[in-house]
Design a protein around this motif. Structure first.
Motif, short mmCIF file in Angstrom:
data_model
loop_
_atom_site.label_atom_id
_atom_site.label_comp_id
_atom_site.label_asym_id
_atom_site.label_seq_id
_atom_site.Cartn_x
_atom_site.Cartn_y
_atom_site.Cartn_z
N GLU A 333 0.81 -1.21 0.00
CA GLU A 333 0.00 0.00 0.00
C GLU A 333 0.85 1.27 0.00
N ARG A 334 2.01 1.21 0.63
CA ARG A 334 2.82 2.41 0.80
C ARG A 334 3.81 2.65 -0.34
N GLU A 335 4.21 1.61 -1.05
CA GLU A 335 5.26 1.75 -2.05
C GLU A 335 4.75 1.37 -3.43
N GLU A 336 5.34 2.03 -4.42
CA GLU A 336 5.01 1.70 -5.80
C GLU A 336 5.50 0.29 -6.15
N ASP A 337 4.82 -0.31 -7.09
CA ASP A 337 5.20 -1.66 -7.52
C ASP A 337 6.50 -1.58 -8.32
N PRO A 338 7.58 -2.19 -7.82
CA PRO A 338 8.85 -2.08 -8.54
C PRO A 338 8.86 -2.98 -9.77
N THR A 339 9.64 -2.56 -10.76
CA THR A 339 9.84 -3.39 -11.95
C THR A 339 11.15 -4.15 -11.79
N TRP A 340 11.42 -5.06 -12.71
CA TRP A 340 12.64 -5.85 -12.64
C TRP A 340 13.88 -5.01 -12.95
N ARG A 341 13.69 -3.85 -13.59
CA ARG A 341 14.83 -3.04 -13.99
C ARG A 341 15.58 -2.46 -12.79
#
Length: 531
Positions: A333-341
């Motif tokens: 909820e607090r953090e953006e969804d990270p990508t693999w990059r």
């Protein structure tokens, strides 16, 4: 004491760093390469990296400078990934690299192998910051890398002490190791917390910029020395104090900030340049101690350790990035969804530096009972090759990798709009305060001077908006560039008159220096106003 080798080191490394600014190659890489080449030039003295010099005298000011330029708010927002890397990864790398070295190198005892693992585990604060600034990493990744490299030295040094105690026969248990780690970490943080408030109070009470900057130069050494005297982490103490003082720097007198910025840029430039040149200069003394090993075997050990160091980083970083999101709803909820990059870049941007070499050189030559430390020279060699390998292989390929990842660039227009809105709010507050002051008869000013204060506010408020405007169709300059150029031309004309008057003995040199100082301050103000 022969000072010529030291002068040659400082002057030569500064020259190479200056050349690096005109090339696409990051300065740390060019300095290491220059050190490697120069180390084989006949007549060049041996530069032995002394841990008693690097750790207490070189590391604190570099950490302090990076700490004051870090963002406390950004570090706090990224504390979980920073903690996982600066503590979790360092311990993980210590065991993984140590175990791999134990399996690969015949006759290397496990405690000595763990010493090697602890030595090569921490990433370098200077290298990470230099590369990050040069290639323009996204701000979140830059914060994570800088935060990790500021804090991980404390973990690595403590892990090294525990492994070394076992290797030399001084005795070490898991409970004892955990106790020492907690004592160093908690003690270092506490020392920093105790020192930061009185130091800041003293900085805001000193009235002379010269005294304030003298104090500024002493702060990292005081914090480091006090913590080490209490058997705590000097690294953490320096970082805590630096981040706090950087966060509260706006409360210090403007003259201090201007001088301090220039002083610390010079100090950091000299130290960083000399440190990376020293890394390259260590090859001859390290190779001298490697005579007992066959060249092909030593090369294989070096390649194996380097590959394990690189692989361990990926093995740790990907789970550390995605597992907390999978396990914690709060994190999702607090953090953006990270990508693999992002984890790819964080894994690859893990250069090692002078701290690893300094720790390695502090390994004693003998263990308890007088026997030689097991394969000490080989450990030094493997540390050196790992440092060089990460700086060259990862450092040279990091920029192309970031371009390949195609991270979204910074929205310059949005940043300028945010700056303009902030400046507008500040200018309105300043204008209200000015009207209040001018309404008081004690602050009465002639109309031209009062109008000048209003004009300054108006100019400052409009300067950022003008950046969004069209360039000059004739010169191609922005409004800011034209304003800066004309301001410098006016000031240059005044400066020439002052010098001519001095040369004709109409004014003396003392008056000339005072007049030139006023012009310098005006030029700096005009430059910053239009920047």
């Amino acid at each position: 004491m022969d000072v010529m080798p030291l002068l040659l080191l400082v002057a030569g490394s500064a020259a190479v760093a200056g050349i690096a600014r005109r090339t696409p190659v990051p300065a740390p890489l060019l300095l290491v390469a220059a050190g490697l080449v120069v180390s084989y030039v006949p007549g060049v003295p041996d530069y032995t990296l002394e841990p008693d010099v690097v750790l207490p005298l070189v590391l604190p000011p570099l950490l302090y400078k990076e700490g004051t330029e870090s963002s406390y708010l950004d570090l706090r927002a990224q504390m979980r990934p920073v903690g996982l890397l600066s503590v979790g990864y360092v311990l993980f790398a210590t065991f993984v690299v140590g175990w791999a070295a134990y399996l690969v190198v015949p006759g290397l005892p496990l405690p000595a192998a763990l010493v090697l693992g602890a030595v090569v585990a921490p990433t370098d604060a200077v290298a990470a910051a230099a590369i990050a600034r040069r290639v323009g990493l996204p701000s979140r990744i830059t914060t994570i890398l800088q935060g990790e490299s500021l804090l991980n030295d404390a973990t690595a040094i403590t892990a090294y002490k525990v492994a070394l105690a076992a290797a030399v026969g001084a005795g070490s248990t898991w409970a004892g190791g955990i106790e020492e780690f907690l004592r160093a970490a908690v003690g270092g943080v506490l020392v920093g917390l105790v020192l930061m408030v009185p130091i800041h109070w003293l900085r805001t009470r000193l009235t002379e910029a010269l005294l304030q900057n003298t104090l500024s130069l002493l702060i990292p050494f005081v914090a480091y020395g006090v913590a080490e005297q209490l058997h705590a982490s000097g690294v953490l103490a320096v970082v805590v104090v630096a981040v706090y003082l950087g966060h509260r720097a706006w409360e210090v007198d403007f003259a201090t900030r201007l001088q301090e910025e220039a002083v610390w840029k010079m100090v950091a430039f000299v130290l960083e340049s000399a440190v990376f040149a020293l890394i390259g200069l260590q090859l001859p003394p390290i190779l001298k101690g490697l005579a007992a090993y066959h060249g092909a075997d030593a090369a294989w050990y070096a390649i194996a350790v380097f590959l394990v160091v690189v692989a361990a980083r990926f093995v740790w970083t990907f789970p550390a990035t995605f597992l907390p999101r999978a396990l914690s709803r709060r994190v999702r909820e607090r953090e953006e969804d990270p990508t693999w990059r992002a984890p790819v870049v964080v894994s690859w941007a893990a250069m090692r530096g002078v701290v690893s070499l300094a720790i390695a050189f502090s390994i004693p030559e003998t263990i308890r009972g007088g026997a030689p430390f097991p394969q000490r020279n080989l450990i030094l060699f493997l540390t050196f090759t790992t440092v060089i390998g990460t700086l060259v292989v990862q450092g040279l390929t990091l920029a192309p990798l970031i371009r390949l990842m195609k991270f979204p660039g910074r929205d310059r227009q949005a940043e300028t709009l945010a700056e303009a809105n902030a400046q507008a709010q500040a200018s309105l507050a300043a204008e209200r305060r000015l009207e209040e002051l001018l309404a008081d008869e004690r602050n009465a000013l002639p109309p031209p001077l009062a109008d000048r204060l209003h004009d300054v506010l108006e100019r400052r408020r409009n300067a950022v908006w003008e950046r969004l405007g069209q360039a000059n169709p004739v010169t191609g300059e922005s409004v800011d560039d034209t304003y800066r150029r004309l301001s410098r031309a006016m000031i240059s004309a005044e400066r020439e008159v002052f010098v001519r008057l001095r040369d004709h003995r109409y004014i003396d040199d003392e008056m000339l220096r005072a007049l030139l100082r006023h012009l310098d301050l005006e030029e700096a103000a005009a430059y910053r106003e239009a920047a």
